[in-house]
Design an enzyme around this catalytic site. Sequence first.
Site, short mmCIF file in Angstrom:
data_model
loop_
_atom_site.label_atom_id
_atom_site.label_comp_id
_atom_site.label_asym_id
_atom_site.label_seq_id
_atom_site.Cartn_x
_atom_site.Cartn_y
_atom_site.Cartn_z
N ARG A 170 0.85 -1.18 0.00
CA ARG A 170 0.00 0.00 0.00
C ARG A 170 0.89 1.24 0.00
O ARG A 170 1.71 1.41 0.90
CB ARG A 170 -0.90 0.01 1.24
N HIS B 81 -2.89 10.94 1.06
CA HIS B 81 -2.32 10.73 2.39
C HIS B 81 -1.70 12.05 2.84
O HIS B 81 -0.49 12.18 3.00
CB HIS B 81 -1.31 9.58 2.35
N ASN C 207 -6.71 8.78 3.45
CA ASN C 207 -6.14 8.19 4.65
C ASN C 207 -6.49 9.04 5.87
O ASN C 207 -6.12 10.21 5.94
CB ASN C 207 -4.62 8.11 4.54
N GLU C 208 -7.24 8.45 6.80
CA GLU C 208 -7.45 9.03 8.12
C GLU C 208 -8.02 10.45 8.11
O GLU C 208 -7.34 11.40 8.54
CB GLU C 208 -6.16 8.98 8.93
N ASN D 90 -7.09 1.58 10.01
CA ASN D 90 -5.78 1.83 10.61
C ASN D 90 -5.93 1.73 12.12
O ASN D 90 -6.84 2.35 12.70
CB ASN D 90 -5.25 3.22 10.25
N TYR E 263 -3.67 1.09 16.00
CA TYR E 263 -2.36 1.01 16.65
C TYR E 263 -2.40 0.58 18.11
O TYR E 263 -1.50 -0.09 18.58
CB TYR E 263 -1.62 2.36 16.55
N GLU F 182 -3.20 -0.22 8.06
CA GLU F 182 -2.01 0.11 8.85
C GLU F 182 -2.12 -0.51 10.23
O GLU F 182 -3.20 -0.51 10.83
CB GLU F 182 -1.86 1.64 9.07
N TRP G 182 2.46 -1.20 9.16
CA TRP G 182 3.10 0.11 9.08
C TRP G 182 4.41 0.03 9.86
O TRP G 182 4.35 -0.15 11.04
CB TRP G 182 2.21 1.22 9.65
N TRP H 231 6.01 12.64 10.28
CA TRP H 231 5.25 13.89 10.41
C TRP H 231 5.88 14.81 11.46
O TRP H 231 7.09 15.02 11.42
CB TRP H 231 3.77 13.58 10.67
C1 GBH Z 1 -0.86 6.84 11.01
O1 GBH Z 1 -1.69 7.60 11.83
C2 GBH Z 1 -0.55 7.57 9.73
O2 GBH Z 1 -1.45 7.19 8.71
C3 GBH Z 1 0.87 7.34 9.25
O3 GBH Z 1 1.15 8.25 8.24
C4 GBH Z 1 1.81 7.45 10.42
O4 GBH Z 1 3.15 7.40 10.03
C5 GBH Z 1 1.49 6.34 11.37
O5 GBH Z 1 0.19 6.47 11.80
C6 GBH Z 1 2.35 6.30 12.63
O6 GBH Z 1 2.08 7.40 13.44
O7 GBH Z 1 -2.35 12.35 21.05
O8 GBH Z 1 -3.89 13.75 19.82
O9 GBH Z 1 -1.61 13.59 19.13
C7 GBH Z 1 -1.92 7.00 13.09
C8 GBH Z 1 -3.10 7.61 13.81
C9 GBH Z 1 -3.90 9.27 15.20
C10 GBH Z 1 -1.80 8.33 15.66
C11 GBH Z 1 -3.55 10.42 16.09
C12 GBH Z 1 -1.43 9.48 16.51
C13 GBH Z 1 -2.17 11.18 17.91
C14 GBH Z 1 -3.25 11.58 18.81
N1 GBH Z 1 -2.70 8.72 14.62
N2 GBH Z 1 -2.61 10.04 17.11
S1 GBH Z 1 -2.76 12.93 19.79
#
Ligand code: GBH
Length: 485
Positions: A82, A128, A174-175, A315, A317, A386, A436, A444
């Site tokens: 992806r 994205h 994405n997201e 996605n 985590y 992811e 991922w 980022w």
């Molecule tokens: C993904 O987002 C992205 O799609 C990807 O690009 C990125 O590299 C990967 O995760 C790893 O981070 O505490 O308010 O700051 C993951 C979803 C949602 C994770 C928001 C981080 C932070 C919440 N993200 N979260 S906050």
Amino acid sequence: MSMGSTSASTLPPDFLWGFATASYQIEGAVDEDGRGPSIWDTFCKIPGKIARGGTGEVACDSYHRTLEDIALLKRCGAKSYRFSVSWSRIIPLGGRNDPINEKGLQHYIKFIDDLLAAGITPLVTLYHWDLPDELDKRYGGLLNKDEFVADFAHYARVVFQAFGSRVKHWITFNEPWCISVLGYNVGQFAPGRTSDRTKSPVGESSRECWIVGHSILVAHGVTVKIYRDEFQAGDGGEIGITLNGDWAEPWDPENPVDVEACDRKIEFAISWFADPIYHGKYPDSMVKQLGDRLPSWAPEDIGLVHGSNDFYGMNHYCANYIKAKTGEPDPNDTAGNLEILLQNKNGEWIGPETQCPWLRPCAIGFRKLLKWLSERYNYPKIYVTENGTSLKGENDLPLEQLLQDEFRTQYFRDYIGAMADAYTLDGVNVRAYMAWSLMDNFEWAEGYETRFGVTYVDYENGQKRIPKQSAKTIREIFDQHIEKA
Ligand code: GBH
């Protein structure tokens, strides 16, 4: 310690697995072959926005290393990959009347052909997060629904025309949660708008994120209609959106308001987008809290959005403990008037520490969320687009140790096992999984300090790639779970 996953559950023989990346996080070559700047190029130039002043200028240099990346995928045994397309490589200024950059198209066509020749199935994300910067400047980007939707639809059609016959799996966005909340409420992501005037001179946190979310949903709906009407019959592919969301456990399981707040947390994070798509309306909890700050649905818009997913892109985590707040919600609140915590009432952590303050692994939450989504949305086909983890202090380890990423390997054993349990024991229709990430990349606002890759990238030495232990073990984990045909 066992090498395999402890779950005995199976996945179907045609289960698709592989790795995910995104254009701005890996490509580099930001000025090459006619690419125009995106909002992330601009955002990275603002001092203080990215850890240690990182940018995507070089990143993993994947624009020049597509064959190396494909070789990595082969070596890991991946069946699929992806990746995302950079809109401003294809249409440098972004708009529907702006010139198309043939070199940008050719880059991706060649890459896709090479992937197919290697026997790897591409899953292509159209967006994205790297909006062409000109569209932000021209009309406010995603804040301007009509302009944005028309330009995105045009870009999508150009891409479908150019490589639609080669690609069978499309992801529109994405997201959207991250785009809306982090970009237009918290201001942590491009374009960085927020009411917090210490962070940005512009932005209105209580309103803009809801407008942006609405624009994304309509753009998704319009794009899916274009794909279905003009391409699907001939190309035989499918299209969906990818939503992020973590599992929620009550801070105090004895307290009904915390238990109730868990559903509300997932509704604000996921159902914000999934309810319009699967149920044709925003969740009641959001309507109740946000009132007229949540845009209302024009019949023609919701008509396009409702029923617009061929699959659900997920996605995922980690998990959080949720504690209900008492009293009136803050106007800038996006969570559902609750606290998102990592420890419960007894002070127990939801999982072990990683490099990311927000990420503590809790694999059972993956199985629970797969079930929650399946029950709410009537067992849609789910593609996990992811899933992965960072490691506390990974960047500071000597290389030899860094390559032995047992913590990440265990994360994959546990999460893939939990997914197999959801499939086998809960009847969840999960059909694909992309880890991922294929390699360490531009994380980022966290820059390059946080690594998510199964492959180490040496940013000091010509972006050299070295597979970590987890790159080799994922194949064994899937071999263990996937039924032989
Ligand atoms: C993904 O987002 C992205 O799609 C990807 O690009 C990125 O590299 C990967 O995760 C790893 O981070 O505490 O308010 O700051 C993951 C979803 C949602 C994770 C928001 C981080 C932070 C919440 N993200 N979260 S906050």
